[in-house]
Design an enzyme around this catalytic site. Structure first.
Site, short mmCIF file in Angstrom:
data_model
loop_
_atom_site.label_atom_id
_atom_site.label_comp_id
_atom_site.label_asym_id
_atom_site.label_seq_id
_atom_site.Cartn_x
_atom_site.Cartn_y
_atom_site.Cartn_z
CD GLU A 1 -4.58 3.97 -1.45
OE1 GLU A 1 -4.96 4.27 -0.32
OE2 GLU A 1 -5.63 4.08 -2.50
CG ASP B 1 -1.78 1.15 1.23
OD1 ASP B 1 -2.83 1.13 0.68
OD2 ASP B 1 -1.73 2.18 1.87
CB ILE B 2 0.89 4.51 -2.10
CG1 ILE B 2 1.50 3.51 -3.47
CG2 ILE B 2 1.85 5.59 -2.19
CD1 ILE B 2 0.64 3.96 -4.54
#
Length: 549
Positions: free
Chosen positions: A459, A416-417
């Protein structure tokens, strides 16, 4: 042929030569049985035609041209009898063919260099996994930011400010792409004197003007792509992504052929061109292998014992998951009516034995590439080109089944960003999309062809790592995290960086789709709780649960 191919081909010739006596004896015995027992010969006649058909295809492919022609002659003579149009006896032509087949079998095969096989590129012998990029510019300071971007993504980049230096470098090693930054058209003219269109090296032109004249000059020079400065480096990277995919695509070909030595030959030829192959010599196992191997193309013989290629194709098309996979028949059948009839069942093309090696690789790669492209439209995320959420689960199910069968580890990763909403809020969604594509691009570059990368949603990303225990997965993902954190993203004149967090879960500790996804997601959540920009495995997650129990 290259030395490695030549050696394998000679080994195949020797292997085939050892079995010629048994083949000839079988054909002779079958014909004698047909002549002796004239009241019940249909089974023997079927078998004789099949033996002649196999001999024709295999012998000719391996350089035993005269023997192959004799097999073809026998097949052509007996087909009317097989179709009930005439009795196979008396048949003086067949008697003559059978009488001389033993002598023909003693004729030496043609040498590989005397055959019409084309040169096949051995991608695995090139010995380089990174793309090599040459950059030429009048002022190298103008290209510094672009070069840094490429280097962060693990391209090998060499820069030049003189065409003489470029010429010398080209004479030593060919790059994957040549990028030329021009302010004046004279530089492009100089480049064309040391670089040629037919060199196979794509030319990308960056120009300070985008007038018709500039674009036309670039087109005449043979440019693969043209960009007006100042440029969005993401656009250049997209072009390089396309070239990377073209040069590194490892198509998967399932070969259905009961003639083992012929199947091995096709396999070696296709593997030599960078493809991955699997041989199925018994159609009964075809569906199992289709599910596990997930081929881009099925290359299938038309005539096999117990099951014809047409019948096997019908069974394949009964399954919705295999509706679109290309089926290409490879057979010695030259009757166009029979070829068309075979294609009506659901196959896509017909290639005739014997087939030139280069023709085979080109025909297979063209069809496999088209299948990949069509599948990408249906199965992949439109922004990143990675597998989408639903197809990720299909891939995970397949890889877990394989891991159970082979008792091998498998790691599943959720990525996950960090603070992605802040990126969107501050720079806008188009820039946020660049960051998402940056993660996808780095995933494609950093991991193996056997690994599966997917966009899980928003994301979030997912990664399947076969044959990878938790400790190795942790090291790989942490290296990936560190590299991504150093990758610059641009928003006009501004440059910023992003980080990511990841969670890892491993089979056999978690042996179902639901449990391994949940464990990886929980590990990711813990990485977020511990401050982000880190990787947590299920081992650390379990230890943390015990400490708080």
């Amino acid at each position: 042929m290259r030395p490695s191919q030549l050696k394998k081909f000679q080994e195949q010739q020797a292997k085939f030569a050892k079995g010629i006596g048994k083949r000839v004896e079988r054909i002779t015995t079958l014909w004698q049985t047909i002549q002796t027992n004239k009241t019940s010969t249909h089974g023997e006649l079927d078998e004789l035609v099949l033996e002649a058909h196999k001999l024709a295809g295999t012998a000719t492919t391996l350089g035993f041209v005269d023997l192959g022609e004799r097999g073809r002659d026998i097949e052509v003579l007996l087909k009317p009898s097989l179709e009930g149009q005439e009795n196979p006896w008396p048949n003086t032509d067949m008697d003559a063919l059978i009488a001389t087949i033993d002598d023909v079998a003693r004729i030496e095969p043609k040498r590989p260099e005397d055959l019409t096989y084309g040169e096949v590129t051995l991608l695995h012998e090139q010995g380089r996994t990174k793309q090599l990029v040459y950059v030429l510019a009048d002022d190298l300071s103008n290209t510094q930011e672009m070069v840094e971007q490429l280097q962060y993504l693990e391209y090998d980049v060499l820069s030049f400010d003189a065409t003489d230096d470029l010429k010398e470098a080209l004479s030593k090693e060919a790059p994957s792409v040549l990028i030329v930054d021009i302010n004046e058209c004279d530089l492009l003219s100089k480049v064309t004197k040391v670089w040629r269109k037919n060199s196979g090296i794509p030319l990308v032109v960056l120009s300070s003007t985008e007038c018709w004249k500039s674009r036309l000059l670039a087109a005449k020079a043979g440019a693969f792509a043209f960009f007006h400065k100042p440029i969005e480096y993401d656009d250049i990277l997209s072009v390089l992504d396309s070239l990377w995919e073209t040069h590194n695509a490892q198509y998967r070909v399932l070969i259905v052929e009961d003639e083992q030595i012929l199947a091995e030959h096709y396999s070696i030829v296709l593997q030599g061109a960078g493809m991955k192959t699997l041989i199925v010599d018994d159609p009964e196992h075809l569906l199992d292998e289709l599910g596990e191997f997930s081929p881009d193309l099925v290359l299938m013989d038309l005539y096999m014992p117990n099951c014809s290629g047409v019948e096997a194709a019908s069974v394949i098309r009964q399954h919705s998951s295999h509706t679109n996979v290309p089926i290409v028949y490879l057979s010695g059948e030259t009757d166009l009516k029979l070829q068309m009839k075979a294609l009506q069942v659901g196959a896509d093309d017909f290639l005739t034995k014997p087939i030139n090696d280069l023709h085979l690789t080109q025909a297979v790669s063209i069809r496999a590439k088209r299948f990949r492209q069509l599948s990408a439209l249906m199965d992949r995320d439109s922004l990143t080109g990675l597998l989408n959420h639903s197809n990720l689960k299909v891939a995970l199910d397949r890889e877990l089944s394989r891991a159970r069968r082979h008792k091998s580890p498998l790691s599943f990763v959720m990525i996950d960003i960090d603070h992605f909403k802040s990126v969107n809020d501050r720079y806008g969604h188009p820039v946020g999309d660049k960051v998402i594509k940056g993660v996808a691009r780095l995933l494609n570059y950093r991991f193996r062809k056997t690994d599966t990368c997917a966009r899980y949603g928003g994301e979030e990303f997912a990664l399947i790592l076969p044959d990878t225990p938790a400790d190795i997965a942790l090291r790989l993902i942490d290296e990936f995290r560190i590299t991504f954190a150093k990758t610059p993203f641009s928003n006009g004149p501004d440059t910023f960086y992003a980080t990511l967090s990841a969670g890892v879960a491993t089979f056999p500790e978690f042996d179902s789709i639901e449990s391994i996804i949940e464990a990886a997601d929980s590990s990711l959540y813990m990485a977020k709780e511990k401050g982000r920009n880190r990787v947590v495995t299920h081992v650390e997650l379990d230890a943390n649960k015990k400490n708080h129990a």
